[in-house]
Design a protein around this motif. Structure first.
Motif, PDB file in Angstrom:
ATOM      1  N   UNK A   1       0.808  -1.231   0.000  1.00 51.81           N
ATOM      2  CA  UNK A   1       0.000   0.000   0.000  1.00 51.81           C
ATOM      3  C   UNK A   1       0.836   1.273   0.000  1.00 51.81           C
ATOM      4  N   UNK A   2       2.154   1.156   0.041  1.00 61.12           N
ATOM      5  CA  UNK A   2       2.981   2.339   0.297  1.00 61.12           C
ATOM      6  C   UNK A   2       3.936   2.730  -0.826  1.00 61.12           C
ATOM      7  N   UNK A   3       4.459   1.751  -1.556  1.00 63.37           N
ATOM      8  CA  UNK A   3       5.425   2.090  -2.612  1.00 63.37           C
ATOM      9  C   UNK A   3       4.738   2.894  -3.709  1.00 63.37           C
ATOM     10  N   UNK A   4       5.301   4.062  -4.062  1.00 65.28           N
ATOM     11  CA  UNK A   4       4.684   4.864  -5.130  1.00 65.28           C
ATOM     12  C   UNK A   4       4.689   4.126  -6.478  1.00 65.28           C
ATOM     13  N   UNK A   5       3.611   4.316  -7.219  1.00 65.27           N
ATOM     14  CA  UNK A   5       3.492   3.668  -8.532  1.00 65.27           C
ATOM     15  C   UNK A   5       4.675   4.004  -9.443  1.00 65.27           C
ATOM     16  N   UNK A   6       5.126   5.262  -9.408  1.00 68.22           N
ATOM     17  CA  UNK A   6       6.231   5.679 -10.292  1.00 68.22           C
ATOM     18  C   UNK A   6       7.511   4.917  -9.952  1.00 68.22           C
ATOM     19  N   UNK A   7       7.692   4.603  -8.661  1.00 70.41           N
ATOM     20  CA  UNK A   7       8.893   3.866  -8.257  1.00 70.41           C
ATOM     21  C   UNK A   7       8.860   2.447  -8.827  1.00 70.41           C
ATOM     22  N   UNK A   8       7.691   1.822  -8.792  1.00 68.91           N
ATOM     23  CA  UNK A   8       7.549   0.459  -9.323  1.00 68.91           C
ATOM     24  C   UNK A   8       7.819   0.472 -10.831  1.00 68.91           C
ATOM     25  N   UNK A   9       7.299   1.483 -11.508  1.00 68.89           N
ATOM     26  CA  UNK A   9       7.523   1.601 -12.960  1.00 68.89           C
ATOM     27  C   UNK A   9       9.026   1.743 -13.243  1.00 68.89           C
ATOM     28  N   UNK A  10       9.690   2.560 -12.426  1.00 63.40           N
ATOM     29  CA  UNK A  10      11.140   2.752 -12.583  1.00 63.40           C
ATOM     30  C   UNK A  10      11.893   1.427 -12.387  1.00 63.40           C
ATOM     31  N   UNK A  11      11.518   0.676 -11.363  1.00 66.85           N
ATOM     32  CA  UNK A  11      12.161  -0.618 -11.087  1.00 66.85           C
ATOM     33  C   UNK A  11      11.998  -1.559 -12.284  1.00 66.85           C
ATOM     34  N   UNK A  12      10.790  -1.617 -12.821  1.00 65.34           N
ATOM     35  CA  UNK A  12      10.530  -2.529 -13.951  1.00 65.34           C
ATOM     36  C   UNK A  12      11.336  -2.118 -15.187  1.00 65.34           C
ATOM     37  N   UNK A  13      11.530  -0.831 -15.355  1.00 63.30           N
ATOM     38  CA  UNK A  13      12.319  -0.350 -16.494  1.00 63.30           C
ATOM     39  C   UNK A  13      13.810  -0.628 -16.273  1.00 63.30           C
TER      40      UNK A  13
END
Ligand code: TYC
Length: 105
Positions: A35-47
């Protein structure tokens, strides 16, 4: 014309050796929702760690957000273990609880 000896001269091939090759196992790297990790951070990780373009990374992030978990990729054990460690380390370094784990296919 030579003929087969009627004693064991040690040269008779009794059995053909079967190649004992097993297909190496493949390992899924799974991303878990929180519930806490920002969506943009997850997108960055996947990239950054899985070589996805922004559109694909965003689609996978949303799928994880809705389904609770999702597959980032399938690799050999060595590569999958390294990715999990790198992603978890990167997330901790940025103080996010994002979790990545392995699953054998
Ligand atoms: N659920 C997070 C949020 O609403 C976003 C998120 C998506 C977190 C995917 C982790 O693996 C994840 N900010």
């Amino acid at each position: 014309m030579p003929h087969a000896p009627d004693y064991d001269d040690g040269n008779t091939l009794l059995d053909t050796a079967k190649p004992k090759l097993k297909r190496p196992k493949r390992y899924q790297v799974i991303l878990l929702n929180d519930d806490f990790t920002p969506m943009e951070f997850v997108v960055l990780v996947l990239q950054e760690f899985f070589g996805m373009d922004e559109q694909k990374a965003h689609a996978i992030m949303l799928a994880v957000h809705h389904d609770g978990k999702g597959v980032c990729g399938v690799f050999s054990r060595e590569v999958a273990e390294m990715k999990v460690q790198q992603v978890n380390q990167f997330s901790r370094a940025h103080k996010h609880p994002l979790m990545c784990q392995l699953e054998v296919v």
